[in-house]
Design a protein around this motif. Structure first.
Motif, PDB file in Angstrom:
ATOM      1  N   TYR A   1      24.751  17.858  22.881  1.00 47.44           N
ATOM      2  CA  TYR A   1      23.536  16.589  22.908  1.00 47.44           C
ATOM      3  C   TYR A   1      22.541  17.086  22.540  1.00 47.44           C
ATOM      4  O   TYR A   1      21.863  18.670  23.387  1.00 47.44           O
ATOM      5  CB  TYR A   1      23.353  15.522  24.415  1.00 47.44           C
ATOM      6  N   LYS A   2      21.130  16.543  21.953  1.00 43.29           N
ATOM      7  CA  LYS A   2      20.111  17.372  21.833  1.00 43.29           C
ATOM      8  C   LYS A   2      19.055  16.546  23.433  1.00 43.29           C
ATOM      9  O   LYS A   2      19.644  15.735  23.137  1.00 43.29           O
ATOM     10  CB  LYS A   2      19.690  16.744  20.849  1.00 43.29           C
ATOM     11  N   VAL A   3      18.223  17.307  23.532  1.00 41.87           N
ATOM     12  CA  VAL A   3      17.660  16.715  24.990  1.00 41.87           C
ATOM     13  C   VAL A   3      16.848  16.566  24.204  1.00 41.87           C
ATOM     14  O   VAL A   3      16.103  17.801  24.067  1.00 41.87           O
ATOM     15  CB  VAL A   3      17.854  17.785  25.559  1.00 41.87           C
ATOM     16  N   ASP A   4      15.653  15.117  24.643  1.00 42.19           N
ATOM     17  CA  ASP A   4      14.286  14.878  23.839  1.00 42.19           C
ATOM     18  C   ASP A   4      13.220  14.940  25.623  1.00 42.19           C
ATOM     19  O   ASP A   4      14.439  13.804  26.032  1.00 42.19           O
ATOM     20  CB  ASP A   4      14.571  13.904  23.107  1.00 42.19           C
ATOM     21  N   GLU A   5      12.753  15.441  25.416  1.00 43.91           N
ATOM     22  CA  GLU A   5      12.205  14.769  26.843  1.00 43.91           C
ATOM     23  C   GLU A   5      11.220  13.583  26.860  1.00 43.91           C
ATOM     24  O   GLU A   5      10.004  13.511  25.498  1.00 43.91           O
ATOM     25  CB  GLU A   5      11.314  16.286  27.142  1.00 43.91           C
ATOM     26  N   ILE A   6      11.074  13.079  27.859  1.00 40.56           N
ATOM     27  CA  ILE A   6      10.061  12.019  28.048  1.00 40.56           C
ATOM     28  C   ILE A   6       9.048  12.367  28.663  1.00 40.56           C
ATOM     29  O   ILE A   6       8.931  13.187  30.187  1.00 40.56           O
ATOM     30  CB  ILE A   6      11.031  10.983  28.274  1.00 40.56           C
ATOM     31  N   PRO A   7       7.441  12.183  28.127  1.00 39.90           N
ATOM     32  CA  PRO A   7       5.881  12.072  28.836  1.00 39.90           C
ATOM     33  C   PRO A   7       6.611  11.593  30.333  1.00 39.90           C
ATOM     34  O   PRO A   7       6.676  11.005  30.771  1.00 39.90           O
ATOM     35  CB  PRO A   7       5.560  12.330  28.299  1.00 39.90           C
ATOM     36  N   ALA A   8       5.873  12.227  31.352  1.00 40.20           N
ATOM     37  CA  ALA A   8       5.170  11.511  32.649  1.00 40.20           C
ATOM     38  C   ALA A   8       3.708  11.212  32.726  1.00 40.20           C
ATOM     39  O   ALA A   8       2.950  11.784  31.765  1.00 40.20           O
ATOM     40  CB  ALA A   8       5.083  12.751  33.607  1.00 40.20           C
ATOM     41  N   THR A   9       3.745   9.638  32.952  1.00 43.73           N
ATOM     42  CA  THR A   9       2.103   9.119  33.619  1.00 43.73           C
ATOM     43  C   THR A   9       1.336  10.007  34.429  1.00 43.73           C
ATOM     44  O   THR A   9       1.852  11.009  34.897  1.00 43.73           O
ATOM     45  CB  THR A   9       2.826   7.923  33.511  1.00 43.73           C
TER      46      THR A   9
ATOM     47  N   VAL B   1       7.970   8.087  34.632  1.00 39.73           N
ATOM     48  CA  VAL B   1       8.178   8.061  33.277  1.00 39.73           C
ATOM     49  C   VAL B   1       7.360   6.945  32.883  1.00 39.73           C
ATOM     50  O   VAL B   1       6.719   5.947  32.716  1.00 39.73           O
ATOM     51  CB  VAL B   1       9.506   7.116  33.084  1.00 39.73           C
ATOM     52  N   ASP B   2       7.042   7.662  31.764  1.00 39.30           N
ATOM     53  CA  ASP B   2       5.693   6.805  30.721  1.00 39.30           C
ATOM     54  C   ASP B   2       6.520   5.693  29.791  1.00 39.30           C
ATOM     55  O   ASP B   2       7.524   6.591  28.839  1.00 39.30           O
ATOM     56  CB  ASP B   2       5.143   7.718  29.757  1.00 39.30           C
ATOM     57  N   LEU B   3       6.850   4.684  30.881  1.00 40.63           N
ATOM     58  CA  LEU B   3       7.495   3.402  29.663  1.00 40.63           C
ATOM     59  C   LEU B   3       7.094   3.182  28.174  1.00 40.63           C
ATOM     60  O   LEU B   3       8.170   2.984  27.810  1.00 40.63           O
ATOM     61  CB  LEU B   3       6.818   2.272  30.729  1.00 40.63           C
ATOM     62  N   ALA B   4       5.906   3.206  27.812  1.00 35.83           N
ATOM     63  CA  ALA B   4       5.702   3.055  26.746  1.00 35.83           C
ATOM     64  C   ALA B   4       6.744   4.195  25.475  1.00 35.83           C
ATOM     65  O   ALA B   4       7.248   4.444  25.099  1.00 35.83           O
ATOM     66  CB  ALA B   4       4.149   2.541  26.379  1.00 35.83           C
ATOM     67  N   ALA B   5       6.344   5.402  26.313  1.00 29.64           N
ATOM     68  CA  ALA B   5       6.564   6.579  25.389  1.00 29.64           C
ATOM     69  C   ALA B   5       8.406   6.921  25.439  1.00 29.64           C
ATOM     70  O   ALA B   5       8.346   6.726  23.820  1.00 29.64           O
ATOM     71  CB  ALA B   5       6.164   7.581  25.920  1.00 29.64           C
ATOM     72  N   PHE B   6       8.308   6.232  26.929  1.00 24.33           N
ATOM     73  CA  PHE B   6      10.076   6.463  26.757  1.00 24.33           C
ATOM     74  C   PHE B   6      10.955   4.868  25.815  1.00 24.33           C
ATOM     75  O   PHE B   6      12.161   5.419  24.668  1.00 24.33           O
ATOM     76  CB  PHE B   6      10.153   5.547  28.269  1.00 24.33           C
ATOM     77  N   LYS B   7       9.815   3.793  25.168  1.00 22.34           N
ATOM     78  CA  LYS B   7      10.333   3.014  24.539  1.00 22.34           C
ATOM     79  C   LYS B   7      10.317   3.593  23.030  1.00 22.34           C
ATOM     80  O   LYS B   7      11.279   3.081  22.420  1.00 22.34           O
ATOM     81  CB  LYS B   7       9.780   1.632  24.551  1.00 22.34           C
ATOM     82  N   ALA B   8       9.476   3.805  22.909  1.00 17.59           N
ATOM     83  CA  ALA B   8       9.189   4.695  22.253  1.00 17.59           C
ATOM     84  C   ALA B   8       9.887   5.650  20.869  1.00 17.59           C
ATOM     85  O   ALA B   8      10.439   5.797  19.960  1.00 17.59           O
ATOM     86  CB  ALA B   8       7.696   5.325  21.163  1.00 17.59           C
ATOM     87  N   LYS B   9      10.823   6.531  22.381  1.00 18.01           N
ATOM     88  CA  LYS B   9      12.159   7.990  21.755  1.00 18.01           C
ATOM     89  C   LYS B   9      14.108   6.739  21.788  1.00 18.01           C
ATOM     90  O   LYS B   9      14.234   6.984  20.586  1.00 18.01           O
ATOM     91  CB  LYS B   9      12.351   8.405  22.910  1.00 18.01           C
ATOM     92  N   LEU B  10      13.046   6.050  21.878  1.00 22.61           N
ATOM     93  CA  LEU B  10      14.927   4.706  21.910  1.00 22.61           C
ATOM     94  C   LEU B  10      15.396   4.556  20.406  1.00 22.61           C
ATOM     95  O   LEU B  10      14.402   4.324  19.737  1.00 22.61           O
ATOM     96  CB  LEU B  10      14.476   3.232  22.793  1.00 22.61           C
ATOM     97  N   GLY B  11      16.422   4.409  20.372  1.00 23.31           N
ATOM     98  CA  GLY B  11      16.876   4.153  18.971  1.00 23.31           C
ATOM     99  C   GLY B  11      18.452   4.209  18.747  1.00 23.31           C
ATOM    100  O   GLY B  11      19.174   4.573  20.060  1.00 23.31           O
ATOM    101  N   PRO B  12      18.981   3.784  17.427  1.00 20.23           N
ATOM    102  CA  PRO B  12      20.547   4.127  17.912  1.00 20.23           C
ATOM    103  C   PRO B  12      20.833   5.445  18.108  1.00 20.23           C
ATOM    104  O   PRO B  12      22.603   5.632  17.966  1.00 20.23           O
ATOM    105  CB  PRO B  12      20.394   3.842  16.326  1.00 20.23           C
ATOM    106  N   ASP B  13      19.892   6.775  17.564  1.00 16.12           N
ATOM    107  CA  ASP B  13      21.208   8.088  17.909  1.00 16.12           C
ATOM    108  C   ASP B  13      20.716   8.374  19.397  1.00 16.12           C
ATOM    109  O   ASP B  13      21.003   9.309  19.751  1.00 16.12           O
ATOM    110  CB  ASP B  13      20.321   9.186  17.001  1.00 16.12           C
TER     111      ASP B  13
END
Ligand SMILES: Cc1ncc(COP(=O)(O)O)c(C=O)c1O
Ligand SMILES: Cc1ncc(COP(=O)(O)O)c(C=O)c1O
Lengths: 448, 525, 525, 448
Positions: free
Chosen positions: C209-217, C222-234
């Protein structure tokens, strides 16, 4: 051989340094006709696997107490020993160290002995306790000798409450020492023993056990007063030390010396040994005490530390003038005692004692419901005596065939006495379940 | 010679400054301080979980204990930590050489511990029906057989709880035999060499015997002539240690035995040093009547910081009938324990009485049995040979550095005295404490009393040559330092132990033998 | 504050001179040096007694090993001493506080050790007939039941061997579920917070898998907004630790779960920190699909110097059918182990495969079971509460002395950073090494990576207030010393440990990973 | 609760310091609807005695290997473990310490790991070994991944000698990693496996087990040459590590990586775990190895010491670029291995191996004397395969009813394959006596 590090090459080299031709050379001081050339007539070395196999087979021929409903007490009790205890006493630093003669590198042993002494003093209600005797019975013998030293008298009065084998030990040591013993007949519950009238001006001590051999609780106060009035000491004996969590301690009833068997706390049944003798007394008698004592002190930079002390009472210093010949004692059993009692603490010991008592009461109820069975003790802790309609020894035998170890027939220790023929002493500790007691009552009904 | 590849670099400033660092906790790395268990009291904490019994009618009468006992409340993790920390303040055989002369501090195999914990041995009650403990009786009987074979003696009393208790037992048997001859009242003197262990005279005193000291020769052995001169119709027995406490075999032992017997007395042998001769010499062949065997020495049951031990006593035919209760017999129906005088009578014996409740140190019996079976007849003989070899190696290697009062060969232990320290200003005790810094438990000091400043070294057979070589090197190093007037190693030693030298005088002068919640002294602080 | 009645006397010259004393042996009292076992080789010595088999016809063909293996010959006593000496160079929970954040170093009850050694558990073979191991299967089934109840999850895979292995298992189940939907190839990205433990990205990488880091607040979550922005069909899954590695509960966890699920992905939770919430919060109630449980953390199986552990993985209904082989079922005829794909098919499941030979860490299962039964539902809830209370007590007590990057309350561990050391010249590492001198194992350092110079303290619930108070006092003392520019405690620390600071650079630059009989280097010395 | 030191008074006081009203307050970050008010639906706390009773009862439902004639191997072997081993691994300082991250106070752990690595390297005949993997099967999976990294290829060829569950583990990790596996059919003794023809230019590694799953000894030399000729690595698998005391080690036959199950030395059967994975390779590959490594170094004053090293291979430093995700490994099992092997030493291990081989030969003789039984293996160490005249699974079941645990029916691990239906793998180690073997032969005769 796995325990022997020297190889033949080592041996040769070492003989060279010594300047000896052979090991035989080193034994040259042995008179010729006592030198054995060959091996003694015993099996040869064996590996761990083989030894383990043989001993496991032997052990399997015994019925272990944990494998059946089990109700024997009479001076040795099956209690649950927490796993922490057995783990800790096996630590190399405890198990494989010697008597703490070099205090700088044996503070571990010394501190637990100091803690042990304190715990024993607290339990018995006495001022001080020593660092253990072999067991309760030898402690009892030593207590009588100590009373003779303190009072400069030569006669001990033994109550019929005393465990018959303790009595035998006292009689034995008294006889060779040239001391008199006045032993009362077995104090079968129901009848009251008149021990006070036996105390005379030549009495050095009165020895009373409570709970008695038969399980009965014994109020020592009047006996203490009577003894003291005649200048004698009261020696109290406790064979079930867990009772001290629930029963008035001898120290509060005027005892001058308290001896006991400490096995119940921290130590397994072990078919009779090793156990741990408790020995406590008043401060004023401390220099007459037998056995090792550990005391607090400071080191060269002022840090608290502990040492063996008052050794001028002991054989290695005083030789024939020592208070006892004891040397090796019950060190590791003290440790087991101290750890277990540390785990129990105030609340745990008291609760454990209450559970024991409750279980014994339940057992008394269950057994007295069996036709022909009579519970003799008015008061008891975790052990009591029942009268059966037939021989107790035979009954116990039949019970064993049914897989119940039902107690001690009094006749085993007091043979040839018709009045105890049908008496059975039974104990119930925290290890017994309701199921165990029900099995017992059922089996007893069947064999009676 | 640490054995590590110490590269000879000088210590850094960091290390030098360590001495000046006082830690906040009082700990020093892995050297952890620990208060008394009572000082950890936290009421409400408890190291066990027990359910309060349901309500029931008490049968205690008026005898219920009132008030607090004073025991501390401590959780299991804290109890565990308490005792682990305490343990770490101890030296042990498992950690290093423990060359206490007269103590036979040998390796304690864990197989023995495991066997003693088998439920069939560890979890049986001494008074459960004999038919349910046939394996336990078999073990006692088997061990007795091994002890009799190894000593060449016809009987053994198993119940004594330690060496000193065995002495008592053996002497009681002698007294009973004398009594049976009507001589108990007239034979009141016991001959004991000066070099004897303290338990010997103490035991004799317990039986009301008069202790009469036999002098030693310049060779460290019983003075045969002086001894013979002391014999007489009032002598009950001699108590002799062999090999003796100087580590020497009593060359005249058979003559001594003959003389004792000719005088109508008995020969008690202190068998604490049996390790030196097991499998090579049988006490029965020397004319001995009684001898205790410290299972916790020769047969490796662990010393446990002072006990428990076991001291079975082998007995000659003359004494065998008087062996105490109980004892095991083997009949058609299996094994049986003879526990009462009545049973003994039926068995044709005349036990002098009972040494102890129950049957002796079963836990030690199992361990000793496992040890003996592991060695076998060949291994046990090797034990004696290697024990003697190791001691002689130490003696030969150090006799020019320390001072040896007697000629070799020695047996299982090498005796030195403090002449080599004369004029150095270093005391025997200082020398011993410096050994602690080097990672050794000191040897036995100031015993036996027959030499001045005794240093009694018993390496035992379970030490390797490598260990002995390092030990010898260390003692040479220390002796050289002492003679070279370098007192830094000795003054204030030990420097690295959990405690500095302890004030024993203070301890004896104002004895504090237990913790008190609030002593006036503590309150005043 | 050593707790002992140190009387404030100054040290004697004897002690001060100790630093200058070099011992001959290299030992220092109870601090004993020990060579490598290979350096103890004494050919001919042996720690076992085995009889040579009687002559027989070998069936080895041409495959017999020739020549020496190189193993040393050492007797049992010397082997015993070797390892006892080694052990004494170690710190342990049993000796003191071991506040390694993220490691849950709690008390290890010896009851658990005893139970794991019952012959019925310790001496059964994984492949003996199932009807002869019904008790073992019952134990696994019972433990599984407890884990499911405590987590509120419908299934659990028992075989993973540790936490990281559990991660692998959980992620494989997720991949299998995606594959079943035909999305394995398209969902290739895993979201992992910066603060994650290294095993999380390493696990993801093992599955390609490709690891994609979620930033912290700024609050450490977890930065909820940043996290949601990273969600996607992949996105295949998120791997989130909760409570997280900053010791904080992820407040938005339910929103996160909802968003993950809405995006068609799965929610893997790293359950290493389950100790903080056991009995109080059920991961199943948070929307989690898979979570490993480190039995060697929350359920107290001992760490053993690095292992073994056990990492069962609880699974949501969506993932349950894909759980690996083997697993236990309970039918009419008793318990059975489903070991093969055929059996699984008949049972209606679709295991993704097998994680390991045999069935998992039975030895750890027994220990964890004993631990759980001892605590019960009430005790386990108390575990979480006391763990959190202890951590908050440390945080509150030290936040003004050290520096805390985030607001409390924390969960089971208190995170500090190294701002309080700024300008003192004392490094985080120096500070930690000074703790060693005070008798403590340092906390986790430099993890998590989201704060600078992290100091992560996890006291666990098995530490008393008394212990924490001494620990807090010590850290205050050290912090004050550092700020007061007193570097003596830190430079060259530890001063009192078995070794001074070790040269890790040298070790990595010229790796010496095994002993050699004669390396050129040694020969040259 | 005995493991929880805080009292209610402590809790109140600590909450005061924190400034929280209640413990609930500390959980305020938990979303409201996930906060559980009550207890989960499980039994409440129990004392030691009760827990011990319950678990002892459960354990008693299993037939322990030591209680019957026992002949199962197939990747886990019952050997006698000396008592010293279990004593030492329970020492607090080993049992309750963490991964040695602070080398100054974990030299004990570090030194034994260094010794373990050396022992494993010696046994396998390799240059270096790591500080353990979970077990043999996962070590095997890791070895394949490592070979892929080293060769930058993606296909593993698995011999039919490989334990079927090891194969399953390799297949599983390969599948999710996107790697190919070419697995040969079971290498039933008698037939020769042609693995060399399967090695191609895309082959990263060949995985061969010896002694094979079926007990047969395997000469790796030709395979090694063939693999190396194609640029592939040879991974050798050893599931019975005691065999290395008697059988040519893979390192001497050209293996590039050797993985193994170390359980046989120092570790009990434990129903399958914990065990200890061995992992050894050539020096040149060390930076591609998975798992922890311990290395020698010096401290600030020049004393030898040990540290964890080359950590840049590991997850805690390299995260997604690590050589493995392993963190917790088999520390204490390594220790058991190292202690046991230290006791055995050169002579002991070799003799132990000879005893195992002798016992297996005796067993083969005893079983092949039973009518209808055929021993298939030409060469073997302590385990071999027999062909029965009927289903092996059914036979093992019947044997169990007669109190003999007779081996592993191959069909349990390789189901649905008619050619293995009647095959039974049997092992005999030093624990089996002549009596055990006789009982087996007798029982087998009865059920066939
Ligand atoms: C020579 C000698 N005799 C007797 C004893 C007394 O033995 P125990 O300590 O077992 O009572 C000892 C013990 O130190 C001894 O060394
Ligand atoms: C947060 C976290 N995740 C995962 C792991 C890995 O668990 P294990 O070491 O059991 O593989 C750890 C262990 O340290 C951890 O702290």
């Amino acid at each position: 051989m796995r325990y022997l590090p020297l190889t033949d090459a080592d041996r040769r080299e070492m003989l060279g340094v010594i300047g000896a031709k052979s090991v035989d050379d080193l034994f040259r001081d042995v008179p010729e006709r006592a030198r054995r050339a060959g091996l003694v007539d015993l099996p040869k070395r064996q590996g761990e696997l083989e030894v383990e196999r043989a001993l496991t087979k032997m052990a399997a021929k015994n019925v272990s107490a944990g494998s059946v409903p089990f109700f024997v007490g009479a001076g040795a009790y099956r209690h649950h020993v927490p796993s922490t205890v057995d783990h800790l006493i096996q630590r190399s630093e405890f198990l494989t160290s010697y008597t703490p003669y070099q205090p700088e590198i044996t503070q571990g042993t010394l501190q637990y002995l100091f803690e042990f002494q304190t715990q024993v003093a607290m339990l018995t209600g006495m001022d001080v306790a020593n660092a253990s005797m072999y067991d309760g019975s030898t402690a009892c013998g030593e207590a009588v000798l100590m009373a003779h030293r303190v009072t400069k008298r030569k006669k001990a009065v033994l109550s019929g409450t005393l465990h018959p084998q303790y009595r035998a030990v006292v009689e034995n040591i008294s006889e060779v020492g040239g001391y008199a013993v006045d032993a009362l007949p077995p104090a079968i519950p129901g009848a009251t023993e008149d021990i006070i009238s036996r105390i005379g001006d030549d009495t050095s001590c009165v020895v009373v056990q409570g709970p008695s051999f038969f399980g009965e609780l014994v109020d020592l106060r009047a006996i203490a007063d009577a003894a003291h009035a005649k200048g004698a000491l009261l020696i109290a004996v406790v064979t079930e030390v867990v009772s001290l969590g629930l029963v008035t301690p001898p120290g509060e009833m005027g005892a001058d010396i308290v001896v006991g068997e400490g096995q119940s706390i921290g130590n397994g049944l072990n078919f009779g040994g090793p156990y741990v003798g408790l020995f406590a007394t008043k401060s004023k008698y401390v220099r007459q005490m037998p056995g090792r004592l550990c005391g607090e002190t400071v080191d060269a930079v002022g840090e608290r530390g502990f040492v063996l002390t008052l050794s001028t009472r002991e054989q290695h210093i005083r030789r024939e003038k020592a208070t006892s010949n004891i040397c090796t004692n019950s060190g590791l059993c003290c440790l087991a005692f101290t750890i277990h009692l540390s785990l129990l603490g105030e609340d745990g010991l008291k609760r454990l004692a209450r559970i024991n008592h409750a279980n014994a009461v339940k057992l008394a109820d269950a057994l007295s419901a069996v036709k022909g069975v009579e519970v003799l003790d008015d008061s008891f802790f975790n052990e009591f005596t029942i009268r059966l309609p037939k021989s107790a020894a035979g009954t116990v035998d039949e019970l064993a065939d049914k897989g119940v170890i039902g107690g001690l027939p009094v006749s085993r220790l007091i043979p040839g006495n018709a009045s105890v023929e049908n008496l059975l002493i039974v104990a119930s500790t925290e290890i017994n379940t309701d199921e165990d007691r029900a099995s017992y009552a059922k089996a007893l009904k069947e064999v009676l | 010679m640490s054995g590590m590849n110490k590269q000879g670099r000088s210590t850094t400033p960091g290390e030098v400054s360590a001495a000046s660092i006082q830690t906040y906790t009082g700990n020093r790395g892995l050297r952890l301080e620990e208060p008394l268990i009572f000082e950890l009291d936290n009421p409400g904490a408890c190291g066990v979980d027990l359910d309060e019994p349901a309500a029931f009618a008490s049968r205690l009468g008026a005898m219920e204990r009132k008030g607090r006992i004073g025991l501390p409340g401590v959780s299991e993790p804290d109890v565990m930590r308490h005792f682990v920390r305490l343990s770490r303040k101890n030296y042990s055989i498992d950690a290093g050489l423990y060359p206490l002369g007269s103590c036979t501090m040998k390796h304690n195999p864990r197989l023995n511990e495991k066997m003693a914990r088998l439920a069939g041995f560890g979890d049986v009650h001494p008074l459960q029906p004999q038919k349910t403990v046939q394996g336990a009786l078999e073990l006692m009987d088997t061990l007795a057989h091994w002890l009799k074979e190894l000593t060449g003696m016809p009987a053994v009393a198993m119940s004594p709880k330690a060496g000193a208790h065995g002495e008592l037992c053996g002497m009681m048997a002698i007294r009973a035999a004398l009594a049976a001859r009507g001589e108990a009242a007239t034979r009141t003197r016991i001959l004991v060499p000066e070099s004897a262990h303290g338990t010997n005279p103490a035991t004799a005193a317990l039986l009301n015997y008069k202790v009469d000291e036999i002098p030693a020769t310049a060779e460290g052995r019983v003075d045969l002539a002086a001894f013979k001169a002391k014999l007489g119709p009032d002598v009950a027995a001699i108590m002799l240690t062999n090999p003796n406490t100087c580590g020497l075999f009593e060359r005249d032992i058979i003559d001594i035995a003959d003389a004792v017997h000719a005088a109508g007395a008995y020969f008690y042998c202190d068998g604490a040093n049996f390790n030196a001769i097991v499998g090579r010499v049988r006490p029965g062949d020397l004319g001995i009547d009684a001898m205790h065997i410290n299972l916790h020495k020769t047969f490796s049951t662990p010393h446990g910081g002072g006990g428990p031990g076991a001291g079975p006593v082998v007995l000659s035919a003359a004494l065998a009938p008087f062996a105490p209760l109980p004892y095991v017999v083997h009949g058609a129906g299996g094994f049986a324990m003879v526990e009462t005088e009545g049973e003994a009578k039926a068995d044709g014996t005349q036990p002098f009485g009972r040494m102890v409740a129950f049957h002796g140190q079963m836990g030690m019996f199992v361990r000793a049995m496992a040890y003996m079976m592991s060695h076998g007849s060949d291994g046990l003989r090797q034990v004696a040979e290697d024990a003697v070899l190791n001691a002689n190696y130490v003696l030969a290697s150090l006799k020019d550095d320390l001072s040896a009062p007697f000629e070799g060969p020695c047996m299982h232990e090498a005796l030195f005295d403090d002449r080599f320290l004369k004029g150095t200003g270093v005391e025997t005790l200082d020398f011993a404490k410096a050994m602690i810094d080097e990672g050794y438990h000191p040897m036995t000091m100031y015993f036996p009393l027959v030499v001045h400043g005794a240093l009694l070294i018993e390496p035992t057979e379970t030490e390797s040559k490598r260990t002995l070589d390092q030990f010898i090197g260390t003692l040479k190093h220390l002796a050289k330092a002492a003679k070279g007037n370098d007192k830094s190693l000795f003054t204030g030693a030990p420097h690295f132990a959990p405690r500095h030298r302890l004030d024993e005088t203070l301890a004896a002068r104002t004895p504090v033998l237990r913790w008190q919640k609030e002593t006036p002294k503590q309150a005043a602080e």
